[in-house]
Design a protein around this motif. Structure first.
Motif, mmCIF file in Angstrom:
data_model
loop_
_atom_site.group_PDB
_atom_site.id
_atom_site.type_symbol
_atom_site.label_atom_id
_atom_site.label_comp_id
_atom_site.label_asym_id
_atom_site.label_seq_id
_atom_site.Cartn_x
_atom_site.Cartn_y
_atom_site.Cartn_z
ATOM 1 N N LEU A 93 0.855 -1.185 0.000
ATOM 2 C CA LEU A 93 0.000 0.000 0.000
ATOM 3 C C LEU A 93 0.895 1.242 0.000
ATOM 4 C CD1 LEU A 93 -2.827 1.304 0.259
ATOM 5 C CD2 LEU A 93 -2.522 1.189 2.747
ATOM 6 N N HIS A 94 0.735 2.064 -1.038
ATOM 7 C CA HIS A 94 1.513 3.303 -1.174
ATOM 8 C C HIS A 94 0.603 4.481 -0.839
ATOM 9 C CE1 HIS A 94 5.162 1.691 -3.278
ATOM 10 N NE2 HIS A 94 4.306 0.704 -3.514
ATOM 11 N N ASN A 95 1.039 5.295 0.139
ATOM 12 C CA ASN A 95 0.310 6.503 0.494
ATOM 13 C C ASN A 95 0.778 7.618 -0.436
ATOM 14 O OD1 ASN A 95 -0.972 8.697 1.657
ATOM 15 N ND2 ASN A 95 -0.510 8.071 3.765
ATOM 16 N N THR A 96 -0.029 7.927 -1.428
ATOM 17 C CA THR A 96 0.378 8.910 -2.435
ATOM 18 C C THR A 96 0.308 10.336 -1.931
ATOM 19 O OG1 THR A 96 -1.879 8.957 -3.303
ATOM 20 C CG2 THR A 96 -0.347 7.390 -4.308
ATOM 21 N N LYS A 97 -0.350 10.607 -0.801
ATOM 22 C CA LYS A 97 -0.492 11.970 -0.294
ATOM 23 C C LYS A 97 0.536 12.284 0.786
ATOM 24 C CE LYS A 97 -5.446 12.355 -1.335
ATOM 25 N NZ LYS A 97 -6.795 12.620 -0.801
ATOM 26 N N LYS A 98 0.727 11.394 1.710
ATOM 27 C CA LYS A 98 1.650 11.657 2.808
ATOM 28 C C LYS A 98 2.944 10.874 2.697
ATOM 29 C CE LYS A 98 -1.827 12.855 6.282
ATOM 30 N NZ LYS A 98 -2.335 12.584 7.650
ATOM 31 N N GLY A 99 3.022 9.945 1.756
ATOM 32 C CA GLY A 99 4.220 9.131 1.618
ATOM 33 C C GLY A 99 4.208 7.951 2.565
ATOM 34 N N GLY A 100 5.108 7.034 2.312
ATOM 35 C CA GLY A 100 5.215 5.855 3.140
ATOM 36 C C GLY A 100 4.517 4.653 2.515
ATOM 37 N N THR A 101 4.874 3.483 2.954
ATOM 38 C CA THR A 101 4.305 2.227 2.452
ATOM 39 C C THR A 101 3.951 1.316 3.617
ATOM 40 O OG1 THR A 101 6.468 1.166 2.254
ATOM 41 C CG2 THR A 101 5.637 2.357 0.313
ATOM 42 N N SER A 102 3.067 0.379 3.329
ATOM 43 C CA SER A 102 2.697 -0.679 4.271
ATOM 44 C C SER A 102 2.577 -1.973 3.475
ATOM 45 C CB SER A 102 1.378 -0.366 4.978
ATOM 46 O OG SER A 102 1.470 0.834 5.720
ATOM 47 N N THR A 103 2.997 -3.100 4.075
ATOM 48 C CA THR A 103 3.050 -4.377 3.370
ATOM 49 C C THR A 103 2.256 -5.423 4.141
ATOM 50 O OG1 THR A 103 5.227 -3.832 2.481
ATOM 51 C CG2 THR A 103 4.564 -6.145 2.394
ATOM 52 N N ALA A 104 1.543 -6.229 3.396
ATOM 53 C CA ALA A 104 0.760 -7.327 3.989
ATOM 54 C C ALA A 104 0.785 -8.518 3.056
ATOM 55 C CB ALA A 104 -0.680 -6.887 4.248
ATOM 56 N N LEU A 105 0.631 -9.697 3.627
ATOM 57 C CA LEU A 105 0.517 -10.942 2.865
ATOM 58 C C LEU A 105 -0.910 -11.456 2.986
ATOM 59 C CD1 LEU A 105 3.818 -12.787 3.895
ATOM 60 C CD2 LEU A 105 3.359 -11.611 1.740
ATOM 61 N N LEU A 106 -1.549 -11.778 1.860
ATOM 62 C CA LEU A 106 -2.878 -12.392 1.824
ATOM 63 C C LEU A 106 -2.694 -13.870 1.526
ATOM 64 C CD1 LEU A 106 -4.925 -9.704 -0.162
ATOM 65 C CD2 LEU A 106 -4.665 -9.956 2.320
ATOM 66 N N VAL A 107 -3.163 -14.735 2.444
ATOM 67 C CA VAL A 107 -2.897 -16.166 2.375
ATOM 68 C C VAL A 107 -4.218 -16.916 2.297
ATOM 69 C CG1 VAL A 107 -1.724 -18.112 3.463
ATOM 70 C CG2 VAL A 107 -0.841 -15.788 3.784
ATOM 71 N N ASP A 108 -4.327 -17.775 1.286
ATOM 72 C CA ASP A 108 -5.475 -18.672 1.164
ATOM 73 C C ASP A 108 -4.981 -20.096 1.338
ATOM 74 O OD1 ASP A 108 -7.889 -19.950 0.581
ATOM 75 O OD2 ASP A 108 -7.506 -19.915 -1.591
ATOM 76 N N ASN A 109 -5.337 -20.715 2.487
ATOM 77 C CA ASN A 109 -4.936 -22.089 2.751
ATOM 78 C C ASN A 109 -5.965 -23.005 2.098
ATOM 79 O OD1 ASN A 109 -4.313 -24.646 3.907
ATOM 80 N ND2 ASN A 109 -3.351 -23.609 5.646
ATOM 81 N N VAL A 110 -5.603 -23.569 0.968
ATOM 82 C CA VAL A 110 -6.525 -24.411 0.204
ATOM 83 C C VAL A 110 -6.816 -25.708 0.951
ATOM 84 C CG1 VAL A 110 -6.899 -25.568 -2.004
ATOM 85 C CG2 VAL A 110 -5.652 -23.393 -1.921
ATOM 86 N N THR A 111 -5.865 -26.204 1.700
ATOM 87 C CA THR A 111 -6.026 -27.482 2.399
ATOM 88 C C THR A 111 -7.021 -27.370 3.544
ATOM 89 O OG1 THR A 111 -3.744 -28.042 1.827
ATOM 90 C CG2 THR A 111 -4.823 -29.345 3.566
ATOM 91 N N THR A 112 -6.831 -26.388 4.408
ATOM 92 C CA THR A 112 -7.710 -26.233 5.579
ATOM 93 C C THR A 112 -8.899 -25.316 5.311
ATOM 94 O OG1 THR A 112 -6.385 -24.368 6.398
ATOM 95 C CG2 THR A 112 -5.752 -26.573 7.113
ATOM 96 N N LYS A 113 -8.960 -24.699 4.137
ATOM 97 C CA LYS A 113 -10.036 -23.796 3.749
ATOM 98 C C LYS A 113 -10.181 -22.631 4.742
ATOM 99 C CE LYS A 113 -12.669 -27.388 1.365
ATOM 100 N NZ LYS A 113 -13.967 -28.105 1.259
ATOM 101 N N LYS A 114 -9.052 -22.001 4.979
ATOM 102 C CA LYS A 114 -9.012 -20.837 5.849
ATOM 103 C C LYS A 114 -8.157 -19.757 5.200
ATOM 104 C CE LYS A 114 -9.688 -23.320 10.209
ATOM 105 N NZ LYS A 114 -9.145 -23.592 11.579
ATOM 106 N N GLY A 115 -8.379 -18.534 5.643
ATOM 107 C CA GLY A 115 -7.629 -17.415 5.101
ATOM 108 C C GLY A 115 -6.952 -16.621 6.201
ATOM 109 N N ALA A 116 -6.004 -15.783 5.804
ATOM 110 C CA ALA A 116 -5.269 -14.998 6.788
ATOM 111 C C ALA A 116 -4.652 -13.781 6.119
ATOM 112 C CB ALA A 116 -4.183 -15.831 7.462
#
Length: 558
Positions: free
Chosen positions: A234-257
């Protein structure tokens, strides 16, 4: 003339002629029809009427002293019973037939007697048996009279009985239907309770009981798992700075995170040195995905660059989101940022969602701002359509600049699956902030609970012939020793993973591996560092790598 006298009629005379017997077996005497009028008048005065039977009885009223006294049978009158009652038709026929018979001449006229009142019908008392101590007189059935009393209200009684019977039947039927409904309701409730308890048992949600469903999930979690994962910047185009996240789909257990990564996380660069994640993303993000795979032991499938204007468009496309806000965000008139209220279930528009996701109060740790970003991403996923095609249309309508490795169809399909997990609640979707040390290395808790459990970071499935990933953790307390060991590993062709510094020093150096297939590589690492083979042991790695070297005070760089 018949000289026999009826023993049961005390008023009969010997001068009368017997012409027959009536329906009750009593003798009937006739009279001569052709007689003078004075004889007829005398005859009527002499013979009275038995009103108890409704016909002429022809009993003489005179000379009672000449006949034996009749026994007194009492004055009780018995009701007439069908079959023994009074036959009107037969009596009328007898009255019509009697005058046609020849009758004897009437006796000599007697002085007129005063008219006697009608005598009631005498009913003989019941026959006594010899047990009473007296001789039982001989009675015949013709001496008893039964009076038929027709019931005029019999039809009304029958109708009332029928009505009462039908009403009783209706009541019984209503009670029976009521009982059937109650039984059916009890059966339905019992099935519902049993079914609910069975489901909870199968899912393993009952305390102290493990159901088959839970066992399957546990077995699936313990075995190899398939995960689909992308990284979001995520890039803040107005104030600057970034934030990072991982989106995980566990196909085996059918859960997300969603796993939020601090900007202070150290990631390796091409020259072997480490750099902060935030700095690497701001510099263009080239090779950041591979660097994260190197640190976390993951396989990230693509990169999603999400600038704040596109995040605002995405929130508007899904109709806004609802989330619990932990802080009130003041309005920024210069940046045209509206204020965000504090409290549960706050409705956020696109601009409000961007303001809340990027807000970081003065003196707050970065983890607070990352937690707000995670709430916004969770709220967006809950509003994303569950159909992959519809989610793809939403992504295309957002106008996002995508990484070449991630197209709109793949991103839409992943967001749709994650949205289904998010709609089920916290049982199927979780959000974690990865904890790191001040030097940028992962904490032991982060390695154990997040990297291995959620991200599935593991190096046990490394392909044969590839250079193992070696983690280095310093427990000597001497920075120069760590630098020398790092240089030796890089020169040996190993992929270096910085494990940071241990919480406390230890006297001996240890080289650990988790998979038996990595033992040979661990022995080679020991030879590279000039350590004996006895330093190699199997154990849980503190750093997410194939082989982990924990330097002790006994290590002397060559």
């Amino acid at each position: 003339m018949n000289d026999r006298q009826d023993p049961y009629d005390p008023y009969a005379t010997h001068e009368q002629q017997l012409i027959g017997y009536d329906a009750y077996g009593r003798p009937v005497y006739g009279q001569v029809p052709a007689q003078p009028a004075q004889y007829e008048q005398a005859y009527e005065q002499q013979y009275g009427y038995d009103q108890g039977y409704g016909q002429q009885a022809y009993y003489p009223q005179q000379q009672p002293q000449q006949q034996p006294a009749a026994p007194d049978y009492g004055q009780q009158e018995y009701p007439r019973t069908p079959g023994y009652g009074y036959d009107t038709q037969h009596t009328q026929q007898s009255q019509q037939w009697i005058p046609q018979q020849a009758a004897p001449a009437p006796p000599a006229p007697a002085p007129a007697a005063e008219p006697q009142p009608p005598r009631p019908a005498q009913v003989p008392e019941p026959r006594r048996t010899e047990e009473d101590g007296q001789d039982a007189p001989d009675y015949r059935t013709e001496q008893f009279a039964f009076i038929d009393q027709p019931d005029e209200d019999s039809e009304d009684v029958i109708d009332w009985l029928k009505f009462t019977e039908s009403r009783t039947e209706r009541r019984e039927e209503a009670r029976r239907r009521g009982r059937n409904r109650v039984v059916a309701l009890i059966v339905v409730l019992a099935l519902f309770v049993v079914g609910g308890a069975g489901y909870l048992w199968y899912a393993g949600k009952l305390p102290f009981l493990d159901g088959p469903g839970q066992k399957k999930d546990t077995a699936a979690a313990a075995g190899p798992q398939k995960r689909d994962m992308i990284v979001v910047h995520l890039h803040n185009t107005k104030k600057g700075g970034t934030s990072t996240a991982l989106l995980v789909d566990n196909v085996t257990t059918k859960k997300g995170a969603t796993v939020l990564l601090p900007n202070t996380l150290g990631v390796p660069k091409d020259d072997g040195t480490a750099a902060a994640l935030g700095k690497a993303v701001e510099d263009g993000g080239v090779g950041v995905r591979d660097s994260l795979d190197s640190v976390l032991g993951t396989r990230i499938g693509g990169t999603w660059r999400l600038d704040t204007p596109f995040l605002e468009n995405l929130v508007e496309l899904v109709g806004g989101i609802e989330t619990d806000t932990d802080v009130a965000v003041p309005a920024d008139d210069a940046a045209k940022i509206p204020a965000v209220g504090q409290g549960p279930k706050q409705h956020l528009s696109g601009a409000m969602a961007v303001a809340y996701a990027t807000y970081r109060g003065q003196g707050e740790p970065e983890a607070k701002q990352l937690d707000r970003l995670g709430k916004v991403l969770y709220g967006v996923l809950r509003k994303v359509p569950g159909d992959a095609k519809s989610a793809t249309v939403t992504v295309e309508s957002m106008g996002q600049i995508l990484d070449p490795s991630l197209n709109a169809q793949a991103l839409g399909a992943l967001l749709a699956r994650l949205g289904e997990h998010a709609k089920e609640g916290t049982d199927a979707y979780r959000t974690d902030v990865l904890a790191v040390k001040p030097d940028g290395t992962l904490t032991d808790d982060a390695n154990k609970n997040v990297v291995k459990e959620v991200l599935g970071g593991s190096f046990t499935a490394a392909q044969a012939g590839t250079a193992p990933r070696v983690g280095l953790k310093d427990a000597t307390g001497d920075d120069r020793t760590q630098v020398a060991a790092k240089a030796a590993l890089l020169n040996g062709g190993y992929t270096f993973v910085d494990g940071g510094k241990a919480d406390k020093t230890q006297p001996a150096t240890q080289i650990t591996y988790q998979d038996d297939a990595q033992r040979a590589k661990a022995v080679e690492v020991a030879k590279t560092l000039g350590l004996p083979e006895t330093a190699v042991k199997k154990g849980e790695n503190a750093v997410n790598a194939d082989v982990v070297v924990t330097l002790g005070k006994d290590y002397k760089p060559s």
